[in-house]
Design a protein around this motif. Sequence first.
Motif, PDB file in Angstrom:
ATOM      1  N   ILE A  63       0.875  -1.319   0.106  1.00 37.00           N
ATOM      2  CA  ILE A  63      -0.078  -0.098   0.135  1.00 37.00           C
ATOM      3  C   ILE A  63       0.686   1.342   0.059  1.00 37.00           C
ATOM      4  CG2 ILE A  63      -0.381   0.203   2.626  1.00 37.00           C
ATOM      5  CD1 ILE A  63      -2.885   0.821  -0.102  1.00 37.00           C
ATOM      6  N   GLU A  64       2.045   1.228   0.683  1.00 36.79           N
ATOM      7  CA  GLU A  64       2.698   2.187   0.656  1.00 36.79           C
ATOM      8  C   GLU A  64       3.372   2.531  -0.817  1.00 36.79           C
ATOM      9  OE1 GLU A  64       4.369   1.958   5.175  1.00 36.79           O
ATOM     10  OE2 GLU A  64       5.747   1.400   3.552  1.00 36.79           O
ATOM     11  N   ARG A  65       3.673   1.503  -1.292  1.00 34.60           N
ATOM     12  CA  ARG A  65       4.343   1.501  -2.691  1.00 34.60           C
ATOM     13  C   ARG A  65       3.296   2.090  -3.640  1.00 34.60           C
ATOM     14  NH1 ARG A  65       8.726  -2.567  -3.855  1.00 34.60           N
ATOM     15  NH2 ARG A  65       9.488  -2.886  -1.840  1.00 34.60           N
ATOM     16  N   TYR A  66       2.236   1.656  -3.530  1.00 32.57           N
ATOM     17  CA  TYR A  66       1.049   2.213  -4.268  1.00 32.57           C
ATOM     18  C   TYR A  66       0.855   3.599  -4.197  1.00 32.57           C
ATOM     19  CZ  TYR A  66      -4.186   3.270  -4.940  1.00 32.57           C
ATOM     20  OH  TYR A  66      -5.032   3.937  -5.572  1.00 32.57           O
ATOM     21  N   LEU A  67       0.920   4.133  -3.217  1.00 29.60           N
ATOM     22  CA  LEU A  67       0.749   5.360  -2.787  1.00 29.60           C
ATOM     23  C   LEU A  67       1.893   6.441  -3.410  1.00 29.60           C
ATOM     24  CD1 LEU A  67      -0.888   5.759   0.836  1.00 29.60           C
ATOM     25  CD2 LEU A  67      -1.710   6.585  -1.119  1.00 29.60           C
ATOM     26  N   LEU A  68       3.080   6.019  -3.146  1.00 30.84           N
ATOM     27  CA  LEU A  68       4.246   6.422  -3.606  1.00 30.84           C
ATOM     28  C   LEU A  68       4.115   6.714  -5.346  1.00 30.84           C
ATOM     29  CD1 LEU A  68       7.287   7.208  -3.279  1.00 30.84           C
ATOM     30  CD2 LEU A  68       7.770   4.863  -4.006  1.00 30.84           C
ATOM     31  N   CYS A  69       3.840   5.457  -5.862  1.00 29.61           N
ATOM     32  CA  CYS A  69       3.552   5.528  -7.265  1.00 29.61           C
ATOM     33  C   CYS A  69       2.388   6.673  -7.577  1.00 29.61           C
ATOM     34  CB  CYS A  69       3.330   4.047  -8.066  1.00 29.61           C
ATOM     35  SG  CYS A  69       4.854   3.230  -7.920  1.00 29.61           S
ATOM     36  N   LEU A  70       1.294   6.400  -6.919  1.00 27.36           N
ATOM     37  CA  LEU A  70       0.241   7.378  -7.135  1.00 27.36           C
ATOM     38  C   LEU A  70       0.603   8.874  -7.110  1.00 27.36           C
ATOM     39  CD1 LEU A  70      -2.822   7.129  -7.749  1.00 27.36           C
ATOM     40  CD2 LEU A  70      -3.208   7.383  -5.393  1.00 27.36           C
ATOM     41  N   ILE A  71       1.509   9.286  -6.199  1.00 24.58           N
ATOM     42  CA  ILE A  71       1.841  10.418  -5.839  1.00 24.58           C
ATOM     43  C   ILE A  71       2.659  11.046  -7.316  1.00 24.58           C
ATOM     44  CG2 ILE A  71       3.464  12.214  -4.515  1.00 24.58           C
ATOM     45  CD1 ILE A  71       2.660  10.550  -2.045  1.00 24.58           C
ATOM     46  N   PHE A  72       3.522  10.130  -7.560  1.00 22.33           N
ATOM     47  CA  PHE A  72       4.445  10.521  -8.985  1.00 22.33           C
ATOM     48  C   PHE A  72       3.361  10.625 -10.020  1.00 22.33           C
ATOM     49  CE2 PHE A  72       8.605   9.066  -7.105  1.00 22.33           C
ATOM     50  CZ  PHE A  72       9.164   9.951  -7.600  1.00 22.33           C
ATOM     51  N   VAL A  73       2.563   9.511 -10.194  1.00 21.31           N
ATOM     52  CA  VAL A  73       1.585   9.854 -11.472  1.00 21.31           C
ATOM     53  C   VAL A  73       0.790  11.148 -11.426  1.00 21.31           C
ATOM     54  CG1 VAL A  73      -0.248   8.564 -12.446  1.00 21.31           C
ATOM     55  CG2 VAL A  73       1.464   7.269 -11.711  1.00 21.31           C
ATOM     56  N   THR A  74       0.343  11.196 -10.101  1.00 20.73           N
ATOM     57  CA  THR A  74      -0.696  12.572 -10.053  1.00 20.73           C
ATOM     58  C   THR A  74       0.200  13.704 -10.573  1.00 20.73           C
ATOM     59  OG1 THR A  74      -1.571  11.353  -8.175  1.00 20.73           O
ATOM     60  CG2 THR A  74      -2.368  13.556  -8.716  1.00 20.73           C
ATOM     61  N   VAL A  75       1.292  13.967  -9.891  1.00 18.72           N
ATOM     62  CA  VAL A  75       2.173  15.192 -10.044  1.00 18.72           C
ATOM     63  C   VAL A  75       2.406  15.257 -11.570  1.00 18.72           C
ATOM     64  CG1 VAL A  75       4.637  16.070  -9.817  1.00 18.72           C
ATOM     65  CG2 VAL A  75       3.203  15.113  -7.780  1.00 18.72           C
ATOM     66  N   PHE A  76       3.061  14.311 -12.421  1.00 18.35           N
ATOM     67  CA  PHE A  76       3.467  14.386 -13.477  1.00 18.35           C
ATOM     68  C   PHE A  76       2.313  14.182 -14.346  1.00 18.35           C
ATOM     69  CE2 PHE A  76       7.525  12.466 -12.039  1.00 18.35           C
ATOM     70  CZ  PHE A  76       8.393  13.232 -12.715  1.00 18.35           C
ATOM     71  N   ALA A  77       1.088  13.838 -14.269  1.00 11.26           N
ATOM     72  CA  ALA A  77       0.123  13.808 -15.162  1.00 11.26           C
ATOM     73  C   ALA A  77      -0.523  15.249 -15.072  1.00 11.26           C
ATOM     74  CB  ALA A  77      -1.239  13.052 -14.544  1.00 11.26           C
ATOM     75  N   VAL A  78      -0.519  16.082 -13.939  1.00 12.74           N
ATOM     76  CA  VAL A  78      -0.847  17.514 -13.955  1.00 12.74           C
ATOM     77  C   VAL A  78       0.297  18.221 -14.651  1.00 12.74           C
ATOM     78  CG1 VAL A  78      -1.152  19.472 -12.415  1.00 12.74           C
ATOM     79  CG2 VAL A  78      -2.035  17.088 -11.878  1.00 12.74           C
ATOM     80  N   LEU A  79       1.471  17.917 -14.571  1.00 15.22           N
ATOM     81  CA  LEU A  79       2.590  18.771 -15.122  1.00 15.22           C
ATOM     82  C   LEU A  79       2.267  18.432 -16.913  1.00 15.22           C
ATOM     83  CD1 LEU A  79       5.751  18.133 -13.175  1.00 15.22           C
ATOM     84  CD2 LEU A  79       4.526  20.081 -13.590  1.00 15.22           C
ATOM     85  N   ALA A  80       2.365  17.063 -17.194  1.00 18.31           N
ATOM     86  CA  ALA A  80       1.774  16.864 -18.548  1.00 18.31           C
ATOM     87  C   ALA A  80       0.846  17.491 -18.961  1.00 18.31           C
ATOM     88  CB  ALA A  80       2.013  15.427 -18.860  1.00 18.31           C
ATOM     89  N   LYS A  81      -0.474  17.632 -18.485  1.00 23.92           N
ATOM     90  CA  LYS A  81      -1.559  18.131 -19.014  1.00 23.92           C
ATOM     91  C   LYS A  81      -1.238  19.782 -19.014  1.00 23.92           C
ATOM     92  CE  LYS A  81      -5.953  18.302 -19.952  1.00 23.92           C
ATOM     93  NZ  LYS A  81      -6.559  17.638 -20.961  1.00 23.92           N
ATOM     94  N   ASN A  82      -0.776  20.333 -18.053  1.00 22.65           N
ATOM     95  CA  ASN A  82      -0.471  21.824 -18.280  1.00 22.65           C
ATOM     96  C   ASN A  82       0.535  22.004 -19.347  1.00 22.65           C
ATOM     97  OD1 ASN A  82      -2.251  23.163 -16.497  1.00 22.65           O
ATOM     98  ND2 ASN A  82      -1.147  22.378 -14.766  1.00 22.65           N
TER      99      ASN A  82
END
Lengths: 309, 375
Positions: free
Chosen positions: B200-219
Amino acid sequence: MIGLGQFLEVLIGGLMSGVLYSLVALGFVLIFKASGVFNFAQGAMVLLAGLALVRSLDLLVAWGFPLWVAIIFGISFAAVIMVITAWLIERLVIGPLVNQDGLTLFMSTIGVTFILEGAAQMIFGSDAYPLRLFPTDVWLLFEDLFPGGILVNKLDVWGGFIAGILVAGLAIFFERTKTGRALRAVADDHLAAQSVGIPISWIWFVVWLAAGLVALVAATVWGTKLGVQFSITFLALKALPVLIIGGLTSVPGAIVGGLIVGAGEKIAEVFLGSYIGGGIEYWFAYVLALAVLLVRPQGLFGERIIERI
Amino acid sequence: MLYREAGQFKTTYAEDMAIFPIRQDRMAIAILLGIAFIGVPLLADFDIWPFGSDYLLRAILLPFLILALAAIGVNILVGYCGQISLGSGAFMAIGAYSAYKLGTGVHIPLAWLGFAISIPPLPVLLAILLGGLTAASAGILFGVPSLRIKGLYLAVATLAAQFFFDWVFLRVSWFTNYAPSGSVNAPTLDFFGLNVGTPIERYLLCLIFVTVFAVLAKNLVRGNLGRQWMAIRDMDIAAELIGIRPLYAKLTAFAVSSFIIGVAGALWAFVYLGSWEPLAFSIDRSLQLLFMVIIGGLGSIMGAFVGAAFILILPILLNRIPSELGVPLSTETITHLEFIIFGSLICYLLIKEPHGFARLISLGKEKLRLWPFPY
C-alpha cells in the motif's frame, strides 16, 4: 593476425546470410509499395508458412508417401494456407481500415502478428521442428590459394540462388503482367487507380498473397537453417534496417540492403566485436540504418520523398 | 441533466482557462482522486475484498500506475508531437539503470588521468529524478534524427536506440555493478527517512508520482510548448512557416517524453520489480506502451490511463477466464488463445474507433450534454 582467407570467408558468410534477410524484407517491400502499409506481420507470416509446411511434410512422410510427393503436397498445402491468410487479412483488417493513417495501419498489422502467432502455434504446435529441404553441408573453396580454404555452406548458396530467382520473377511480374502494372498504379495513387477501374481490394489481396508466398520461400530457407520455431518471428525486426538501408519501395534495394547488413554485421562482429565485448551483431544493423537515414532519408534506392503543403 | 455546463458563468480569464472548466468534470476528478488516495488505502486497511489481498495492489494497480505514467510520456512524443517511437523500453531502461547507479554510488576510475570520479549513493528520490534526466538527455540525442526523418522511418531509427541499449545493459557490466548474473537489486526505498515497503505504501508512492506528472503533462500540453508540438504533428512544414522552430519543438518533446518515461522506468524497476534484468525493458515493452497510447487515444492524457488499464488488465482477464469457466485447457493453449483474442480485439478496436478510447469518452460527453435530445 587475420588473413585474407578468413576475411573472405566472413564476407561470404555475411553476404549469404544477408540474402536471407532480403527474403524477409522483400515481403515488406511488396506490401509497402502497393498499399503503403508497413507490414509488421511479415515475420509471423514466415512462421505460419514454415509451420504449415513442416507439419504437413512430417505427417505425409509418416503416412508413408515418398518424399517428393510429400514435398509437393506440403508446399501446396502451405501455399493454400497463405492464400486463406491473405484473403482474411484483406477482408477483415486492411479493407475496413482503408484511408486510415500509416500509424493505425502499422498497429493493426501488429495486431495481425499476435493473431497469426497465436493461431499458427495453436494449430500446428509450438516446438522447434527441423526442416530438411536443402543440403546443409559445406564446401571448401580455394584450398590451394589460402591455408585452410574458405568454408561455404551449401544452404547459403541455395538461399542466394532462390533469392535471385524470386527477384527476377517479381521484377517480371511487376513490369510485364497486367496485374503487376495495376499494382504499380495502386501504389502511385489509390484514388486515381480506382477511378480507371482497378479493383483495389483484389489488388491488395494479390499483394498480401505475394508477400505470403515470399514468406513461404523465406520459411523454407530459414527453416532449414534454424528449424521452424517461434524465434523466426524476430526476423521481421531484422528486416527493418534492411528495408531502411535499401529504401522502402525498392525490390533491388531489399536485396542490396540485405547484403550490406549481412556482410556488415558479420565483419563488424568478427573484427570489431572482440574489442568492445562481442554480440554487437545484435544492434549493428540498426545503427547502420540510422547512419544511412541521416545521410539519405529515403534509403539507397528509394524514391525521393517530396512533400507538398 | 446531470452533465451540463449551462449556468456556469466564467467571470475571470483564470476560470476560463482552468484545466477542467466544467464543474461536473472537476467533481468527477475530485472523486476519482479521493478514491485513489483515501478510498483504496482505507479499503486495504480494513481488509475489504478485493483490496485486502496484496494481489490487486501488487499485480494490477502498481503496474497500471507506472505504465500509465510511461504511457503519458509516450503520448507526449507520439500523440502530441507526432514522432513515432519504438524505443520507449530503452528509455525506461536508461531511467532504471542510471537511477540504480546513482542510488548505489557511481565510481568511474579514470586511470589514464590518475584520478577517479566518485559520487556517493544518492537519496532514492534524487536518484529517480536524475535517472529521468539521464533518460531525457539520451532522448535528445536519439531525437536528433527526427529533424531529418519522420514517420515510420523514424520508428526504425528509434529501434536502433532500443537494441543498442538492450545490448549495453546486458554486456557492459559496469551498469550492473559487476553482478555475475546480470540481474540487479534496487536499493531500499527510503524517502525522507520513511521506508516504503508494504504494497500500500508503494501504491501511494507511485500514485503521488503519477498525479504530479499527469498534472504537469496536462499543463504542458495546454500551454505554448504543447501547441508547438501539435502544430509540428499536424504539418511540420506549415508549422515551420508560421515561425515554430522544429529543432526546439521536436527536441523538447523528446526530452520531456524521455524524462517521464525514464522516471517511470526507475519506478518500474525500484518499486514494482525490485530486482530486474535488461529483459524487463525489451522491445515488447516498447510495443506495449505504443499500444496503450494508440488504444487509449493519441493526444490525450486521460487516454493514457484508459489504454494502460485496457492493455494491462485484458491479458490477465483472458488468462483467468478459461479456469473460471471450468474449461480444461492446457496453459500453452491458453497462451495462444490469449494472443489470438488480444490481436483480434486490437484490430477490432482500431477498425471501430481508430482514435481510441479518448474519442469514445469525448463522444459520450457530447451525448450527455445534449441528453435527452439527439442534437
